[in-house]
Design an enzyme around this catalytic site. Structure first.
Site, PDB file in Angstrom:
ATOM      1  CB  ILE A   1      -0.965   0.062   1.209  1.00 27.04           C
ATOM      2  CG1 ILE A   1      -1.780  -1.184   1.228  1.00 27.04           C
ATOM      3  CG2 ILE A   1      -1.788   1.231   1.156  1.00 27.04           C
ATOM      4  CD1 ILE A   1      -2.673  -1.210   2.436  1.00 27.04           C
ATOM      5  CB  THR A   2       1.916   3.871  -2.506  1.00 24.79           C
ATOM      6  OG1 THR A   2       0.602   4.289  -3.039  1.00 24.79           O
ATOM      7  CG2 THR A   2       2.162   2.772  -3.461  1.00 24.79           C
TER       8      THR A   2
ATOM      9  CE1 TYR B   1      -5.618  15.117  -5.971  1.00 20.01           C
ATOM     10  CE2 TYR B   1      -7.934  15.713  -6.745  1.00 20.01           C
ATOM     11  CZ  TYR B   1      -7.126  14.879  -6.128  1.00 20.01           C
ATOM     12  OH  TYR B   1      -7.599  13.904  -5.229  1.00 20.01           O
TER      13      TYR B   1
END
Length: 328
Positions: free
Chosen positions: A59-60, A212
């Site tokens: 899991i980053t 974003y």
């Protein structure tokens, strides 16, 4: 004089009744607002209790927010969880918390900085040497809309949110295929719909919000293309919008902005544990496996805007990303 007293009493009584009426209206309005906010924040929970004994999960950004809550849930199901993040002190603190909450000792940290492609390559080399399995890769870490640059001169949003995870996933794909059936879960955001990719300016870095949005659209295309290139090889891919979540993304902004957002998040956003439910669902659910390459919201498949389903754009982004990470 009695008439005056009577009139005064009547007026006073009317004023008191009006005041009582106003109080009741305020109470009713407050209750209505409370239940509307409660309804807006209502979310499904992952009810699939599938065990993950013997499985390994990476899991980053697993040291905080949705990543940490996902780590707790998957470790509690018996998985070996690797928390991949750049800050070793915060990571070790998170690992201790995850171990306690999940009642599992099979949680560890490995250093990864997605803003540095050399670090990504180093992490993958280290992981592949130390770990024999990789069953679930959760591309969770993300940068909010900030005007900054990675160590490889990519815009921070595009570099971390897309290119870092692109390289990471590609380097780990052989291990994912060896351990099939395996899964890749990539977090995106519903804000993808407000921008389109411009291949002449993938490194766009002018308006933070648009930067974003483009990176989150890239996540959607990337997830679809992972499903295509691994078709028939036992690897399935899912893009997840976790909802509006009370995470720590505001730390990149001013104190005044953080104070304002704390109020807004308390009113309209859901806790990280709730936001993690769709991530967990896509990591373990057999129902999710029927929608390879799909986009998920609130523990169920959701529709994408037509332009976000363009296979030609997804393929082109993959090819351009391959070139960019090789050149970096």
């Amino acid at each position: 004089s009695s008439w005056i007293i009577s009139a005064f009493s009547t007026a006073s009584r009317t004023a008191m009744e009006e005041e009582e009426g106003h109080k009741k209206m305020k109470i009713i309005a407050s209750l209505v607002a409370f239940f509307i906010l409660k309804w807006m924040k209502k979310r499904r929970y992952c009810t699939d209790l599938k065990r993950l004994d013997g499985k390994t999960v990476v899991i980053t950004g697993g040291n905080s927010g949705i990543g940490k809550e996902s780590a707790v849930a998957l470790a509690a199901r018996g998985a070996r969880v690797v928390v991949a993040c750049r800050d070793p002190d915060k990571a070790e603190e998170a690992v201790r918390e995850i171990k306690v909450r999940s009642r599992s000792l099979n949680v560890l940290h490995m250093e990864l900085d997605l803003a540095n492609l050399r670090s990504v390559r180093g992490f993958c080399k280290n992981f592949l040497q130390r770990e024999k399995r990789l069953d679930i890769l959760i591309n969770n870490a993300a940068m909010p809309g900030v005007l900054d640059w990675t160590d490889d001169s990519f815009s921070m949003c595009f570099g971390v949110n897309h290119l870092g995870h692109f390289l990471l996933t590609n380097l780990l794909l052989p291990r994912l295929k060896e351990c099939a059936p395996s899964r890749v879960v990539t977090l995106t955001c519903s804000t993808y719909k407000y921008q389109k990719l411009n291949f002449q300016d993938l490194n766009y870095n002018l308006l933070p919000f648009f930067t974003y949005c483009r990176s989150k659209l890239a996540n959607v295309y990337f997830s679809q293309e992972v499903a295509r290139v691994t078709e028939g090889k036992g690897v399935t891919s899912y893009a997840v919008h976790p909802g509006l979540v009370q995470s720590g993304w505001t730390c990149h902004y001013s104190v005044l902005f953080r104070m304002l957002m704390q109020v807004i998040m308390w009113m309209f956003f859901v806790p990280c544990e709730v936001g993690a439910q769709t991530v967990i669902y896509c990591a373990v659910s057999q129902e999710a496996a029927k929608h390879n390459g799909g986009y998920f919201v609130d523990c169920r498949p959701a529709a994408l805007r037509p332009f976000a389903r363009d296979a030609a754009v997804a393929k082109k982004l993959w090819e351009v990303s391959e070139r960019l990470v090789k050149e970096a």
